[in-house]
Structures are given as C-alpha cells and as structure tokens.
Design a protein around this motif. Sequence first.
Motif, PDB file in Angstrom:
ATOM      1  N   HIS A   1       0.874  -1.158   0.000  1.00  0.00           N
ATOM      2  CA  HIS A   1       0.000   0.000   0.000  1.00  0.00           C
ATOM      3  C   HIS A   1       0.922   1.220   0.000  1.00  0.00           C
ATOM      4  O   HIS A   1       2.000   1.160   0.578  1.00  0.00           O
ATOM      5  N   PRO A   2       0.512   2.327  -0.646  1.00  0.00           N
ATOM      6  CA  PRO A   2       1.376   3.516  -0.632  1.00  0.00           C
ATOM      7  C   PRO A   2       1.845   3.866   0.787  1.00  0.00           C
ATOM      8  O   PRO A   2       1.064   3.734   1.738  1.00  0.00           O
ATOM      9  N   ASP A   3       3.110   4.242   0.862  1.00  0.00           N
ATOM     10  CA  ASP A   3       3.726   4.693   2.115  1.00  0.00           C
ATOM     11  C   ASP A   3       4.158   3.598   3.076  1.00  0.00           C
ATOM     12  O   ASP A   3       4.644   3.878   4.161  1.00  0.00           O
ATOM     13  N   ALA A   4       3.986   2.348   2.685  1.00  0.00           N
ATOM     14  CA  ALA A   4       4.434   1.266   3.575  1.00  0.00           C
ATOM     15  C   ALA A   4       5.956   1.158   3.572  1.00  0.00           C
ATOM     16  O   ALA A   4       6.554   0.600   4.497  1.00  0.00           O
ATOM     17  N   GLY A   5       6.586   1.701   2.508  1.00  0.00           N
ATOM     18  CA  GLY A   5       8.056   1.695   2.481  1.00  0.00           C
ATOM     19  C   GLY A   5       8.661   0.941   1.303  1.00  0.00           C
ATOM     20  O   GLY A   5       9.841   0.597   1.329  1.00  0.00           O
ATOM     21  N   LYS A   6       7.886   0.722   0.264  1.00  0.00           N
ATOM     22  CA  LYS A   6       8.361  -0.029  -0.903  1.00  0.00           C
ATOM     23  C   LYS A   6       9.580   0.649  -1.543  1.00  0.00           C
ATOM     24  O   LYS A   6      10.569  -0.016  -1.841  1.00  0.00           O
TER      25      LYS A   6
ATOM     26  N   ASN B   1       7.489  -3.785   7.915  1.00  0.00           N
ATOM     27  CA  ASN B   1       8.421  -2.661   7.942  1.00  0.00           C
ATOM     28  C   ASN B   1       8.103  -1.668   9.073  1.00  0.00           C
ATOM     29  O   ASN B   1       7.045  -1.733   9.685  1.00  0.00           O
ATOM     30  N   LYS B   2       9.012  -0.776   9.274  1.00  0.00           N
ATOM     31  CA  LYS B   2       8.883   0.330  10.240  1.00  0.00           C
ATOM     32  C   LYS B   2       8.823  -0.148  11.690  1.00  0.00           C
ATOM     33  O   LYS B   2       8.079   0.404  12.486  1.00  0.00           O
ATOM     34  N   MET B   3       9.623  -1.171  11.999  1.00  0.00           N
ATOM     35  CA  MET B   3       9.648  -1.655  13.384  1.00  0.00           C
ATOM     36  C   MET B   3      10.293  -0.633  14.320  1.00  0.00           C
ATOM     37  O   MET B   3      10.166  -0.728  15.537  1.00  0.00           O
TER      38      MET B   3
ATOM     39  N   GLY C   1      11.562  -5.786  10.119  1.00  0.00           N
ATOM     40  CA  GLY C   1      12.741  -4.936   9.964  1.00  0.00           C
ATOM     41  C   GLY C   1      12.360  -3.482   9.826  1.00  0.00           C
ATOM     42  O   GLY C   1      11.208  -3.093  10.050  1.00  0.00           O
ATOM     43  N   SER C   2      13.333  -2.699   9.442  1.00  0.00           N
ATOM     44  CA  SER C   2      13.109  -1.274   9.264  1.00  0.00           C
ATOM     45  C   SER C   2      13.914  -0.827   8.053  1.00  0.00           C
ATOM     46  O   SER C   2      15.146  -0.770   8.105  1.00  0.00           O
ATOM     47  N   ALA C   3      13.204  -0.571   6.968  1.00  0.00           N
ATOM     48  CA  ALA C   3      13.893  -0.230   5.724  1.00  0.00           C
ATOM     49  C   ALA C   3      14.652   1.078   5.855  1.00  0.00           C
ATOM     50  O   ALA C   3      15.784   1.204   5.407  1.00  0.00           O
TER      51      ALA C   3
HETATM   52  P1  G4P Z   1       6.161   3.688  -0.668  1.00  0.00           P
HETATM   53  O1  G4P Z   1       7.175   3.601  -1.742  1.00  0.00           O
HETATM   54  O2  G4P Z   1       5.658   2.358  -0.218  1.00  0.00           O
HETATM   55  O3  G4P Z   1       5.048   4.641  -0.953  1.00  0.00           O
HETATM   56  O4  G4P Z   1       6.849   4.259   0.646  1.00  0.00           O
HETATM   57  P2  G4P Z   1       8.224   5.052   0.834  1.00  0.00           P
HETATM   58  O5  G4P Z   1       9.372   4.128   0.725  1.00  0.00           O
HETATM   59  O6  G4P Z   1       8.198   6.271  -0.020  1.00  0.00           O
HETATM   60  O7  G4P Z   1       8.077   5.428   2.379  1.00  0.00           O
HETATM   61  C1  G4P Z   1       7.026   6.210   2.876  1.00  0.00           C
HETATM   62  C2  G4P Z   1       7.485   6.969   4.098  1.00  0.00           C
HETATM   63  O8  G4P Z   1       7.799   6.036   5.138  1.00  0.00           O
HETATM   64  C3  G4P Z   1       8.737   7.781   3.868  1.00  0.00           C
HETATM   65  O9  G4P Z   1       8.674   8.921   4.693  1.00  0.00           O
HETATM   66  C4  G4P Z   1       9.834   6.875   4.380  1.00  0.00           C
HETATM   67  O10 G4P Z   1      10.982   7.572   4.767  1.00  0.00           O
HETATM   68  C5  G4P Z   1       9.144   6.215   5.544  1.00  0.00           C
HETATM   69  N1  G4P Z   1       9.718   4.912   5.889  1.00  0.00           N
HETATM   70  C6  G4P Z   1      10.016   3.878   5.071  1.00  0.00           C
HETATM   71  N2  G4P Z   1      10.517   2.849   5.760  1.00  0.00           N
HETATM   72  C7  G4P Z   1      10.561   3.220   7.048  1.00  0.00           C
HETATM   73  C8  G4P Z   1      10.998   2.592   8.252  1.00  0.00           C
HETATM   74  O11 G4P Z   1      11.468   1.473   8.276  1.00  0.00           O
HETATM   75  N3  G4P Z   1      10.868   3.317   9.400  1.00  0.00           N
HETATM   76  C9  G4P Z   1      10.354   4.575   9.426  1.00  0.00           C
HETATM   77  N4  G4P Z   1      10.275   5.184  10.590  1.00  0.00           N
HETATM   78  N5  G4P Z   1       9.937   5.197   8.306  1.00  0.00           N
HETATM   79  C10 G4P Z   1      10.039   4.540   7.142  1.00  0.00           C
HETATM   80  P3  G4P Z   1       8.203  10.330   4.187  1.00  0.00           P
HETATM   81  O12 G4P Z   1       8.491  11.296   5.253  1.00  0.00           O
HETATM   82  O13 G4P Z   1       6.785  10.230   3.714  1.00  0.00           O
HETATM   83  O14 G4P Z   1       9.021  10.557   2.886  1.00  0.00           O
HETATM   84  P4  G4P Z   1      10.513  11.065   2.733  1.00  0.00           P
HETATM   85  O15 G4P Z   1      10.377  12.524   2.865  1.00  0.00           O
HETATM   86  O16 G4P Z   1      11.314  10.414   3.807  1.00  0.00           O
HETATM   87  O17 G4P Z   1      10.884  10.608   1.365  1.00  0.00           O
END
Ligand code: G4P
Length: 529
Positions: free
Chosen positions: A17-22, A138-140, A254-256
């Motif tokens: 889903h958008p914003d999950a961290g793909k 993700n995002k642990m 994990g935490s991408a």
């Molecule tokens: P998407 O392609 O699935 O839409 O997601 P994307 O990787 O763009 O990640 C969405 C938001 O979640 C980004 O923040 C990203 O930094 C954050 N994020 C991804 N993985 C993790 C994680 O493991 N832990 C945490 N805490 N955050 C994570 P954003 O502020 O929306 O964008 P940006 O300004 O950092 O690019």
Amino acid sequence: MYEKEINKRRTFAIISHPDAGKTTLTEKFLLYGGAINLAGSVKGKATARHAVSDWMEIEKERGISVTSSVLQFEYDGYCINILDTPGHQDFSEDTYRTLMAADSAVMVIDASKGVEAQTRKLFKVCAMRKIPIFTFINKMDRDANDTFELLDEIEKELGVATCPVNWPIGSGKRFKGVYDRNKKAVMTFSDTEKGTKEGHTDVLPVDDEDKLREFIGDEACDTLLEEIELIDGASAEFNLDEVQHGELSPVFFGSALTNFGVEMFLKYFLEMTTTPLARKADKGIIDPVTNDFSAFVFKIQANMNKAHRDRIAFMRICSGRFDAGMEVKHVQGGRVMRLSQPQQMMADARHVVDEAYAGDIIGVFDPGVFSIGDTICMPGENFEYEGIPTFAPEHFARVRQLDTMKRKQFVKGINQIAQEGAIQIFQEIGSGMEEIIVGVVGVLQFEVLKYRLENEYNVDIKLENLPYEHIRWIENKDEVDVSRLTGTSDMKKIQDLKGNPLLLFVNSWSVGMVLERNEGLKLTEFGRN
Ligand code: G4P
C-alpha cells in the motif's frame, strides 16, 4: 544451454500500500547491489524516477509516474530483476499486469497499519498465480501493532499461512532487534549513522542468556524467551515447497529506513524464492532452460514520441537467450521480425541490451503491432503463451464525444488506447459504439484518456462518472441466458467489445445477492482475452 545465466536470475515484484516503504526498501536493495552509491537516489521523488519514465506530458504536469519500471542489479552471484508496481494515484491495470511478469512477490506491510486496501488487491493477483509471496513487516523502529495480531491478520485477511523467519523484539523506542529463528541468534538494532549503510549490529546466540540480558535488558529478554516458545509451538513449520507454491508466506520484520533486517531479508529471500518459472503455453509447459528464446508482452507504453505515436512493448523473457538483432517470430502477427532497439533498465538508466535471458524484462520499439499477451518465439516455433487476464476496473464513466463530425477518429483513438490496455471499453448490451462506458483501475487513467484523445487524435470528450465500483465477468456465459438474469436494482448489464457479457454493481453485497438469485451463475473478477 544457458542454465547458469538463467538459474542465477530472480525476478520479483514488490507490492504494498502507498507509504508502507516499498521505495525505501528498493533503495536499500540497490545499495547492496552496488547499483547506486547513496540510498535516496532511486526516486528522490522528483528526480531519478522521472528520468526513467517522463514520457508523457501528463506525468510531468502532475509530477508523478504513470508507468512501472524494471530495475536490474547483481548481488551475491544473483542477477536480480525488480519490477516496480506503481501505487498512489498512478495505480492502474499495468500494476496488475506487471505481476504477471514476476516469479515471486515481496509484500511490504507497515507494522502500525497491517494489511491495507492496495496490498489486498495486489495480493489477490499473486494468489491467483500461486507465486511465492514473502512478507516484510516494515517500520519496526516505530510503534508497531502486536506481532501475533499482525500475523493473524495476514492469515485471516489474505488467506495464506505465515511462517516468521525472524521475530521482533519490541518496537518503536523499545525496538531491540530481531531474533533469527534459523540461526537461533539475536541481531541487535541500532539506528543508522548519517551517510552510512546501516547501524551497528551485534549477533548474540539466544543460548547465551546472560549476554542477551546485558544487551537487550531483562524485560525484553523475558518476553522474547516466552514468545520463542509460543511461536515454536504454534506457528506453521517452515516448508520450502509450500513457500514456492504460494501457500506459506515467510515473514520478516525490519526497518527499511534504518536499513535494519534488509540484508538478512534479501539473503533468505534469494535462497527461498524460485529461479525463473516455467510458463504455460498452448502446446504445454515451456521450461526456461531447455527451450530457445521465447517471451510474452505484458505491458505497452504508449506515446514516447508524440510525432510518431511510438510505443514500447515490455516483454518478459520466458525461455532461452535473447540476442539483439536475432530474428524472432511474433506469433499473433504471423510475422518474422527483428526486435528493434531492445532496452533494459539498470537502476535509473535505460540502456540498449545485447543479450538477455529467461527471467529478464526487455522493452522493444513497437511500431504498433504488439498487443498485451502476445507471444514472441523463434522463427521455427509456433506456440502461444496463456493470455494475460483482464483485471476488474473499479471506476466507470460514460464517454460523450463533443464533436460528432470526428466520430471516426474517436472510435479509432479509443480503440487503440484500449488495445494498449490503459482502459477497458464496454457497451450497453445492444447499443453499439453509440454508448461507450470506460472502465479503469485507477482514476488517473480517465485523465490520461481525455488528454491523449485531445492531443493525439484531436477529439474532445466529456466523461460522466458512473456510480459502479464492481464488475464481474460471467464465467459460464454459454450456460446462462443473460437477458433472464435477475439482479439487484443497482445492477447493469453490459458487454465488452468481443460481446462477452458483464455485470456492473454499485455495492459489493449485490454481487452475492445476484449469485444467490441465479442458481448456477458463475462470476469472476478476472476476464480472459
Ligand atoms: P512507498 O514507496 O511504499 O510509498 O513508501 P516510501 O518508501 O516512499 O516510504 C514512505 C514513508 O515512510 C517515507 O517517509 C519513508 O521515509 C518512511 N519509511 C520507510 N521505511 C521506514 C521505516 O522502516 N521506518 C520509518 N520510521 N519510516 C520509514 P516520508 O516522510 O513520507 O518521505 P521522505 O520525505 O522520507 O521521502
């Protein structure tokens, strides 16, 4: 023949889903592959991703990418092809079709959100194909939902068994790391230091309890030991065969963003997932290694050059080796040809390929001869790969053409755009091309349609949104008299251009009602061409 080259390939899509961290996860993968130097340069939202696909004006205007791309890189002796599945507003039927080119899928789930709408839709397509699905939660490093509940939700909502390969120790501020169930060791978490690939990780055998307590604290240690006992007793046993048939999803935490657990995931994933899969054709199963070159078209990208109406056809190579300049047969067109300007994507650049193997994706210049699902093989061969299903659109509109003098251009334009697969067109039963209903998977496609008809065919249209959200093909159409079907008040009967009957509904529960009221009726969300 090219066994070594083919067997080192792993071709997969990342769904989420958008914003999950793909995107963040993809960036980290590429970092390990050495394809880019600094994480963040894959998308950088406005830069690199656009360099890949700013083919259409509309993309530039809207600052988004309408297309999906493929990234190739090498890691640890593997050649990895990642298929990007566009999300956000640019979600379209192409997103689904891309999954037809993949051999497995990585499902990224936000630990604080669980299974979300778009993941559910994409998962369905993967499940239909029974391809392996790996889950990365993700995002642990942020507060997460309860681990057991997350697994439960995946099992219940998606109908797949799960097997945690690692297990998180806390989350958010109290995230201490993960426990690797295979190695029976804890990998400790610390945030990344600026400019580096990852934070510092200690590996602690779970048997060494004193040390474990010292590193993660008594409370976390007690919880972990308790949970290990629980999961060892309760969760599904790991079974590679079930994983490879899409019946069991290995789960990783994990935490991408902080690059924690990403390399561990990548390593296990590459070991557990499949080499390029054999594909079904009308003459039987085509093995990727023992057969000569063959491929099918899964996506057509239109209008790279407005003046020429150029298109790019994306093909998934299913068997053998492709050489630039070789003669191949386009089966549906009945012609022997050379594929011109074959290209591949490496990280954020497009380059011409000399050779490619089963598992790879190439884009070739298309003078307007290819359709989605077409087969390409050696000149001496003659077979067709199983077609690509048509996926259920979720938004519908009636098309009104404003200048009736341009009827011919309108019919030509809308048919060509439908042939590329950006939209689906339907008619009210018995109405001919007078009344056209357009169905799309993502609403942006409505704008694309309007824009392209204006710019390429000089035809203005008006779209009137219709309230329908659900469409079903009639699976046993030869056994059913469509005119006698009794439906609900929100049901509409339509047909596609080939005359196949379909039903449109406003409410999802009406689908069930209609099935109840018409014994023997079989409905499906996937149409066959
Ligand atoms: P998407 O392609 O699935 O839409 O997601 P994307 O990787 O763009 O990640 C969405 C938001 O979640 C980004 O923040 C990203 O930094 C954050 N994020 C991804 N993985 C993790 C994680 O493991 N832990 C945490 N805490 N955050 C994570 P954003 O502020 O929306 O964008 P940006 O300004 O950092 O690019």
